[in-house]
Scaffold this active site. Structure first.
Site, PDB file in Angstrom:
ATOM      1  N   PRO A  13      -5.872  -7.330   5.536  1.00 22.71           N
ATOM      2  CA  PRO A  13      -5.127  -6.987   6.743  1.00 22.71           C
ATOM      3  C   PRO A  13      -3.954  -6.039   6.492  1.00 22.71           C
ATOM      4  O   PRO A  13      -3.249  -6.159   5.494  1.00 22.71           O
ATOM      5  CB  PRO A  13      -4.619  -8.343   7.249  1.00 22.71           C
ATOM      6  CG  PRO A  13      -4.691  -9.260   6.090  1.00 22.71           C
ATOM      7  CD  PRO A  13      -5.860  -8.772   5.257  1.00 22.71           C
ATOM      8  N   ASN A  14      -3.810  -5.115   7.435  1.00 22.71           N
ATOM      9  CA  ASN A  14      -2.707  -4.147   7.489  1.00 22.71           C
ATOM     10  C   ASN A  14      -2.801  -3.036   6.446  1.00 22.71           C
ATOM     11  O   ASN A  14      -1.984  -2.121   6.453  1.00 22.71           O
ATOM     12  CB  ASN A  14      -1.335  -4.856   7.386  1.00 22.71           C
ATOM     13  CG  ASN A  14      -1.126  -5.811   8.537  1.00 22.71           C
ATOM     14  OD1 ASN A  14      -1.254  -5.417   9.696  1.00 22.71           O
ATOM     15  ND2 ASN A  14      -0.864  -7.076   8.251  1.00 22.71           N
ATOM     16  N   ARG A  21       2.850   2.043   7.250  1.00 19.49           N
ATOM     17  CA  ARG A  21       3.478   0.746   7.038  1.00 19.49           C
ATOM     18  C   ARG A  21       4.501   0.790   5.893  1.00 19.49           C
ATOM     19  O   ARG A  21       4.148   1.115   4.752  1.00 19.49           O
ATOM     20  CB  ARG A  21       2.326  -0.194   6.656  1.00 19.49           C
ATOM     21  CG  ARG A  21       2.709  -1.518   6.197  1.00 19.49           C
ATOM     22  CD  ARG A  21       1.522  -2.251   5.616  1.00 19.49           C
ATOM     23  NE  ARG A  21       1.868  -3.633   5.462  1.00 19.49           N
ATOM     24  CZ  ARG A  21       1.220  -4.487   4.701  1.00 19.49           C
ATOM     25  NH1 ARG A  21       0.153  -4.094   4.041  1.00 19.49           N
ATOM     26  NH2 ARG A  21       1.609  -5.723   4.622  1.00 19.49           N
ATOM     27  N   TYR A  26       5.005   0.494   0.203  1.00 15.28           N
ATOM     28  CA  TYR A  26       3.571   0.750  -0.027  1.00 15.28           C
ATOM     29  C   TYR A  26       3.243   2.226  -0.253  1.00 15.28           C
ATOM     30  O   TYR A  26       2.076   2.561  -0.486  1.00 15.28           O
ATOM     31  CB  TYR A  26       2.760   0.207   1.153  1.00 15.28           C
ATOM     32  CG  TYR A  26       2.910  -1.303   1.310  1.00 15.28           C
ATOM     33  CD1 TYR A  26       2.389  -2.166   0.349  1.00 15.28           C
ATOM     34  CD2 TYR A  26       3.589  -1.856   2.399  1.00 15.28           C
ATOM     35  CE1 TYR A  26       2.536  -3.551   0.469  1.00 15.28           C
ATOM     36  CE2 TYR A  26       3.740  -3.235   2.529  1.00 15.28           C
ATOM     37  CZ  TYR A  26       3.210  -4.070   1.564  1.00 15.28           C
ATOM     38  OH  TYR A  26       3.356  -5.437   1.676  1.00 15.28           O
ATOM     39  N   ASN A  77      -7.741  -6.377  -2.663  1.00 15.16           N
ATOM     40  CA  ASN A  77      -6.367  -6.580  -2.221  1.00 15.16           C
ATOM     41  C   ASN A  77      -6.496  -7.309  -0.891  1.00 15.16           C
ATOM     42  O   ASN A  77      -6.791  -6.696   0.135  1.00 15.16           O
ATOM     43  CB  ASN A  77      -5.633  -5.246  -2.056  1.00 15.16           C
ATOM     44  CG  ASN A  77      -4.181  -5.465  -1.642  1.00 15.16           C
ATOM     45  OD1 ASN A  77      -3.775  -6.575  -1.283  1.00 15.16           O
ATOM     46  ND2 ASN A  77      -3.398  -4.400  -1.679  1.00 15.16           N
ATOM     47  N   ALA A  80      -2.026 -10.226   3.034  1.00 18.92           N
ATOM     48  CA  ALA A  80      -1.360 -11.517   3.279  1.00 18.92           C
ATOM     49  C   ALA A  80      -2.297 -12.710   3.080  1.00 18.92           C
ATOM     50  O   ALA A  80      -1.831 -13.815   2.773  1.00 18.92           O
ATOM     51  CB  ALA A  80      -0.787 -11.525   4.691  1.00 18.92           C
ATOM     52  N   HIS A  83      -2.107 -15.107   0.052  1.00 17.29           N
ATOM     53  CA  HIS A  83      -1.153 -16.222  -0.030  1.00 17.29           C
ATOM     54  C   HIS A  83      -1.558 -17.411   0.836  1.00 17.29           C
ATOM     55  O   HIS A  83      -0.869 -18.420   0.851  1.00 17.29           O
ATOM     56  CB  HIS A  83       0.243 -15.726   0.381  1.00 17.29           C
ATOM     57  CG  HIS A  83       0.606 -14.390  -0.184  1.00 17.29           C
ATOM     58  ND1 HIS A  83       0.681 -14.161  -1.540  1.00 17.29           N
ATOM     59  CD2 HIS A  83       0.859 -13.184   0.417  1.00 17.29           C
ATOM     60  CE1 HIS A  83       0.994 -12.883  -1.743  1.00 17.29           C
ATOM     61  NE2 HIS A  83       1.101 -12.272  -0.565  1.00 17.29           N
ATOM     62  N   ASP A  90     -12.935 -19.358  -1.855  1.00 15.93           N
ATOM     63  CA  ASP A  90     -14.231 -20.044  -1.908  1.00 15.93           C
ATOM     64  C   ASP A  90     -15.391 -19.055  -1.870  1.00 15.93           C
ATOM     65  O   ASP A  90     -16.405 -19.240  -2.556  1.00 15.93           O
ATOM     66  CB  ASP A  90     -14.365 -21.043  -0.751  1.00 15.93           C
ATOM     67  CG  ASP A  90     -13.562 -22.322  -0.979  1.00 15.93           C
ATOM     68  OD1 ASP A  90     -13.052 -22.520  -2.100  1.00 15.93           O
ATOM     69  OD2 ASP A  90     -13.449 -23.122  -0.040  1.00 15.93           O
ATOM     70  N   GLU A 101      -7.827  -8.861  -8.775  1.00 12.90           N
ATOM     71  CA  GLU A 101      -6.903  -8.933  -7.632  1.00 12.90           C
ATOM     72  C   GLU A 101      -5.857  -7.835  -7.786  1.00 12.90           C
ATOM     73  O   GLU A 101      -5.286  -7.677  -8.873  1.00 12.90           O
ATOM     74  CB  GLU A 101      -6.248 -10.318  -7.649  1.00 12.90           C
ATOM     75  CG  GLU A 101      -5.170 -10.512  -6.604  1.00 12.90           C
ATOM     76  CD  GLU A 101      -4.493 -11.888  -6.737  1.00 12.90           C
ATOM     77  OE1 GLU A 101      -5.038 -12.792  -7.429  1.00 12.90           O
ATOM     78  OE2 GLU A 101      -3.408 -12.042  -6.162  1.00 12.90           O
ATOM     79  N   HIS A 103      -2.378  -5.849  -6.068  1.00 15.04           N
ATOM     80  CA  HIS A 103      -1.303  -5.729  -5.084  1.00 15.04           C
ATOM     81  C   HIS A 103      -0.546  -4.447  -5.365  1.00 15.04           C
ATOM     82  O   HIS A 103      -0.172  -4.178  -6.524  1.00 15.04           O
ATOM     83  CB  HIS A 103      -0.358  -6.933  -5.126  1.00 15.04           C
ATOM     84  CG  HIS A 103      -1.084  -8.185  -4.807  1.00 15.04           C
ATOM     85  ND1 HIS A 103      -1.527  -8.476  -3.543  1.00 15.04           N
ATOM     86  CD2 HIS A 103      -1.528  -9.183  -5.611  1.00 15.04           C
ATOM     87  CE1 HIS A 103      -2.196  -9.613  -3.574  1.00 15.04           C
ATOM     88  NE2 HIS A 103      -2.219 -10.063  -4.815  1.00 15.04           N
ATOM     89  N   SER A 105       2.454  -3.594  -4.210  1.00 17.15           N
ATOM     90  CA  SER A 105       3.855  -3.908  -4.510  1.00 17.15           C
ATOM     91  C   SER A 105       3.917  -4.982  -5.593  1.00 17.15           C
ATOM     92  O   SER A 105       2.925  -5.688  -5.835  1.00 17.15           O
ATOM     93  CB  SER A 105       4.555  -4.406  -3.242  1.00 17.15           C
ATOM     94  OG  SER A 105       3.955  -5.623  -2.799  1.00 17.15           O
ATOM     95  N   ARG A 110       9.413  -9.972  -4.668  1.00 19.52           N
ATOM     96  CA  ARG A 110       9.623 -10.018  -3.217  1.00 19.52           C
ATOM     97  C   ARG A 110       9.835 -11.474  -2.758  1.00 19.52           C
ATOM     98  O   ARG A 110      10.177 -12.326  -3.564  1.00 19.52           O
ATOM     99  CB  ARG A 110       8.436  -9.342  -2.512  1.00 19.52           C
ATOM    100  CG  ARG A 110       8.286  -7.869  -2.931  1.00 19.52           C
ATOM    101  CD  ARG A 110       7.121  -7.209  -2.242  1.00 19.52           C
ATOM    102  NE  ARG A 110       7.320  -7.125  -0.803  1.00 19.52           N
ATOM    103  CZ  ARG A 110       6.347  -6.845   0.071  1.00 19.52           C
ATOM    104  NH1 ARG A 110       5.118  -6.605  -0.363  1.00 19.52           N
ATOM    105  NH2 ARG A 110       6.605  -6.795   1.363  1.00 19.52           N
ATOM    106  N   ARG A 114       5.320 -14.806  -1.278  1.00 20.11           N
ATOM    107  CA  ARG A 114       4.334 -13.873  -1.862  1.00 20.11           C
ATOM    108  C   ARG A 114       4.053 -14.185  -3.340  1.00 20.11           C
ATOM    109  O   ARG A 114       3.226 -13.538  -3.962  1.00 20.11           O
ATOM    110  CB  ARG A 114       4.815 -12.424  -1.740  1.00 20.11           C
ATOM    111  CG  ARG A 114       4.967 -11.962  -0.308  1.00 20.11           C
ATOM    112  CD  ARG A 114       5.323 -10.475  -0.243  1.00 20.11           C
ATOM    113  NE  ARG A 114       5.985 -10.181   1.014  1.00 20.11           N
ATOM    114  CZ  ARG A 114       5.346  -9.908   2.156  1.00 20.11           C
ATOM    115  NH1 ARG A 114       4.029  -9.865   2.204  1.00 20.11           N
ATOM    116  NH2 ARG A 114       6.020  -9.656   3.266  1.00 20.11           N
TER     117      ARG A 114
HETATM  118  C1  DQA Z   1       0.124  -6.769  -0.700  1.00 18.47           C
HETATM  119  C2  DQA Z   1       1.231  -7.816  -0.853  1.00 18.47           C
HETATM  120  C3  DQA Z   1       1.073  -8.907   0.196  1.00 18.47           C
HETATM  121  O1  DQA Z   1       2.115  -9.865   0.044  1.00 18.47           O
HETATM  122  C4  DQA Z   1       1.175  -8.312   1.582  1.00 18.47           C
HETATM  123  O2  DQA Z   1       0.986  -9.303   2.559  1.00 18.47           O
HETATM  124  C5  DQA Z   1       0.243  -7.174   1.787  1.00 18.47           C
HETATM  125  C6  DQA Z   1       0.071  -6.203   0.704  1.00 18.47           C
HETATM  126  C7  DQA Z   1       0.314  -5.592  -1.673  1.00 18.47           C
HETATM  127  O3  DQA Z   1      -0.630  -4.826  -1.829  1.00 18.47           O
HETATM  128  O4  DQA Z   1       1.394  -5.419  -2.244  1.00 18.47           O
HETATM  129  O5  DQA Z   1      -0.323  -6.993   2.852  1.00 18.47           O
HETATM  130  O6  DQA Z   1      -1.128  -7.374  -1.007  1.00 18.47           O
END
Ligand code: DQA
Length: 152
Positions: A13-14, A21, A26, A77, A80, A83, A90, A101, A103, A105, A110, A114
């Protein structure tokens, strides 16, 4: 499966809002630019790369399930959902596809919420805090892992 490594990149998401954003967190590049650069890197590395982005937890679970039996490695990635989502953990465990995995950031620098990831314990590795380069490092690692596995 064929000898060409098949890599699936999943963005949660996002992440479709990259470039818009919080650019101080980011960066300024958008998702299309990232995917184009990963596709170019894939050509050099000799792998097939598919990208999937969704803001919905269930759609991400469905895409992971669809990878069963036809994908060598997943780069994820989960945004959110990292978390919060036992369902994504699963699904990754169910298909038994190795994954990294990512991220963008440094989540550990942070907010405390997170710092915990449901996915990390099952990941081959975790890359945090290197911006979009994290995807490039992960792709290099995934392809060399899959190639060495296929060679043995
Ligand atoms: C993220 C870090 C997450 O905490 C956040 O909710 C994101 C982006 C990152 O790529 O740094 O959406 O996964």
């Amino acid at each position: 499966m064929s000898n060409t490594p098949k890599i699936l990149v999943i963005n949660g998401p996002n992440l479709n809002f990259l470039g818009i954003r919080e650019p101080s967190v980011y960066g300024a590049d958008n998702l299309q630019t990232l995917v184009a650069s990963l596709k170019a890197q894939s050509k050099e590395l000799g792998c097939e790369l598919e990208h999937f982005q969704s803001n919905s937890e269930g759609a991400i679970v469905d895409r992971i399930q669809a990878a069963y039996g036809n994908t060598d490695f997943i780069l994820i990635n989960a945004g959110a959902y990292t978390h919060t989502s036992v369902a994504i953990l699963d699904a990754l465990s169910a298909v038994s596809i190795p994954f990294i995995e990512i991220h963008i950031s440094n989540v550990h620098a942070r907010e405390e919420f997170r710092h915990h990831s449901f996915l990390s314990a099952k990941a081959m590795g975790v890359i945090v805090g290197f911006g979009l380069n994290g995807y490039r490092y992960a792709l290099d690692q995934a392809v060399s892992y899959v190639k060495s596995k296929k060679a043995n």
